[in-house]
Design a protein around this motif. Structure first.
Motif, PDB file in Angstrom:
ATOM      1  N   MET A  67       4.274   3.012  -7.526  1.00 34.37           N
ATOM      2  CA  MET A  67       3.593   2.206  -8.539  1.00 34.37           C
ATOM      3  C   MET A  67       4.331   2.269  -9.868  1.00 34.37           C
ATOM      4  O   MET A  67       4.448   1.257 -10.575  1.00 34.37           O
ATOM      5  CB  MET A  67       2.154   2.693  -8.710  1.00 34.37           C
ATOM      6  N   THR A 104      -2.335  -4.478 -11.248  1.00 35.61           N
ATOM      7  CA  THR A 104      -2.304  -3.920  -9.890  1.00 35.61           C
ATOM      8  C   THR A 104      -1.782  -2.493  -9.923  1.00 35.61           C
ATOM      9  O   THR A 104      -2.355  -1.583  -9.299  1.00 35.61           O
ATOM     10  CB  THR A 104      -1.422  -4.776  -8.973  1.00 35.61           C
ATOM     11  N   GLY A 108      -4.333   0.475  -9.881  1.00 33.75           N
ATOM     12  CA  GLY A 108      -4.124   1.279  -8.675  1.00 33.75           C
ATOM     13  C   GLY A 108      -3.911   2.741  -9.010  1.00 33.75           C
ATOM     14  O   GLY A 108      -4.401   3.639  -8.306  1.00 33.75           O
ATOM     15  N   SER A 146      -6.597   2.169  -3.224  1.00 31.75           N
ATOM     16  CA  SER A 146      -6.082   2.135  -4.596  1.00 31.75           C
ATOM     17  C   SER A 146      -5.305   0.844  -4.859  1.00 31.75           C
ATOM     18  O   SER A 146      -5.498   0.189  -5.893  1.00 31.75           O
ATOM     19  CB  SER A 146      -5.182   3.347  -4.850  1.00 31.75           C
ATOM     20  N   TRP A 147      -4.435   0.475  -3.925  1.00 26.54           N
ATOM     21  CA  TRP A 147      -3.674  -0.777  -4.066  1.00 26.54           C
ATOM     22  C   TRP A 147      -4.614  -1.980  -4.090  1.00 26.54           C
ATOM     23  O   TRP A 147      -4.435  -2.898  -4.902  1.00 26.54           O
ATOM     24  CB  TRP A 147      -2.683  -0.914  -2.917  1.00 26.54           C
ATOM     25  N   GLY A 150      -6.669  -2.228  -7.419  1.00 29.67           N
ATOM     26  CA  GLY A 150      -5.794  -2.666  -8.500  1.00 29.67           C
ATOM     27  C   GLY A 150      -5.451  -4.140  -8.394  1.00 29.67           C
ATOM     28  O   GLY A 150      -5.484  -4.871  -9.392  1.00 29.67           O
TER      29      GLY A 150
END
Length: 312
Positions: A67, A104, A108, A146-147, A150
């Motif tokens: 990330m 994102t 995330g 998480s992805w 986000g």
């Protein structure tokens, strides 16, 4: 006030001016960005190649590094090209893409840091149950979740922000497209969206942050009752590294997205935005590698393997 054509470009005023001092700062930022990309890419490589690091803790850490790499690549190339070429324009599509990718990655990371705190909570407070509570399926669910969270926040804010009619003054006093800065250019009433964005920020920032604080309150209680000095040192080393990252990231993000509009300053926002999009990503691999014996051991093994290849 006159409304502008929805298809015309925005102008990013940038972070630096063409002065000697700003040129020095620009070179410094480039060095930090390159260091960030190198450090995070190296962290991903180490975790991928070394089977000793194939644990939930390091898998989550590799996602954090990924990330951070994407966050730097979203911001720095456009900023650098604008400063070097003088072409500071960005299309509405490009602006929307920047907002989407930024949120994102940043959104995330909020949930990923919460997942990492849960991993440390289980490891310290329930070590015997760790293999069942933090199995590969749970780790994958946390990473993908998480992805997804986000990306959902990113696409919602990008689409909504660009749906407003903008005034003839289409200069963004920033070095990248950020939703709070773009909303200032809207000619229509944005109060409902700003309120919704504030609620969204509460969910994206304060809820994971509350989970992190709760996890570490339990961890602190457990650590203080440890009788083994070695276990105590290891728990403090891993947890203090994570808390350092959490403090840096959440402090900057809360400052940008949760301050009242009347307290906002464009120059302050640019400095803090540079901190959490450029400077914080370079600190993450340093914090986790310099204070983590397993990562340092993996680095030595990688360097040893490379040395052996040269000798063959």
């Amino acid at each position: 006030m006159e409304k502008r054509n929805a298809t015309s470009d925005f102008i990013l005023l940038g972070l630096f001016k063409h002065t000697r001092s700003h040129l020095f700062l620009f070179i410094l930022v480039l060095i930090i960005a390159i260091s960030s990309l190198t450090g995070n890419a190296l962290m991903i490589l180490l975790i991928h190649r070394d089977h000793r690091l194939h644990t939930p803790m390091y898998i989550l850490l590799s996602q954090l590094s990924l990330m951070d790499v994407m966050l730097v690549l979203t911001i720095v190339p456009k900023m650098a090209s604008g400063f070097l070429t003088g072409k500071r324009s960005i299309s509405p599509a490009g602006c929307g893409l920047q907002i989407f990718l930024l949120l994102t990655m940043a959104g995330g990371e909020c949930f990923l840091l919460a997942a990492m705190s849960y991993d440390r909570y289980v490891a310290v407070c329930h070590p015997l149950r760790y293999p069942s509570l933090m199995n590969w399926q749970r780790c994958l669910q946390m990473s993908m979740g998480s992805w997804f969270m986000g990306a959902a926040d990113g696409i919602l804010q990008a689409v909504t922000t660009l749906s407003f009619p903008f005034c003839s003054v289409h200069e963004i006093n920033h070095f990248f497209c950020e939703a709070p800065m773009l909303v200032r250019l809207a000619c229509s009433d944005t109060s409902v969206f700003e309120y919704a964005m504030y609620i969204c920020c509460v969910l994206m920032l304060l809820v994971p942050f509350s989970l992190i604080l709760t996890s570490y309150s339990f961890i602190l209680t457990a650590v203080l009752h440890m009788r083994s000095t070695e276990a105590l040192k290891k728990a403090f080393a891993t947890c203090s590294s994570h808390l350092t990252v959490v403090g840096l990231f959440y402090g900057a993000a809360i400052f940008i997205y949760m301050r009242p509009k009347s307290y906002r300053s464009a120059n302050h926002d640019k400095v803090v935005s540079a901190f959490y999009t450029i400077f914080t990503p370079v600190l993450n691999p340093l914090i986790y590698s310099l204070r983590n014996n397993e990562v340092k051991a993996a680095m030595k093994r990688l360097l040893g393997n490379l040395a052996n290849l040269k000798l063959q």
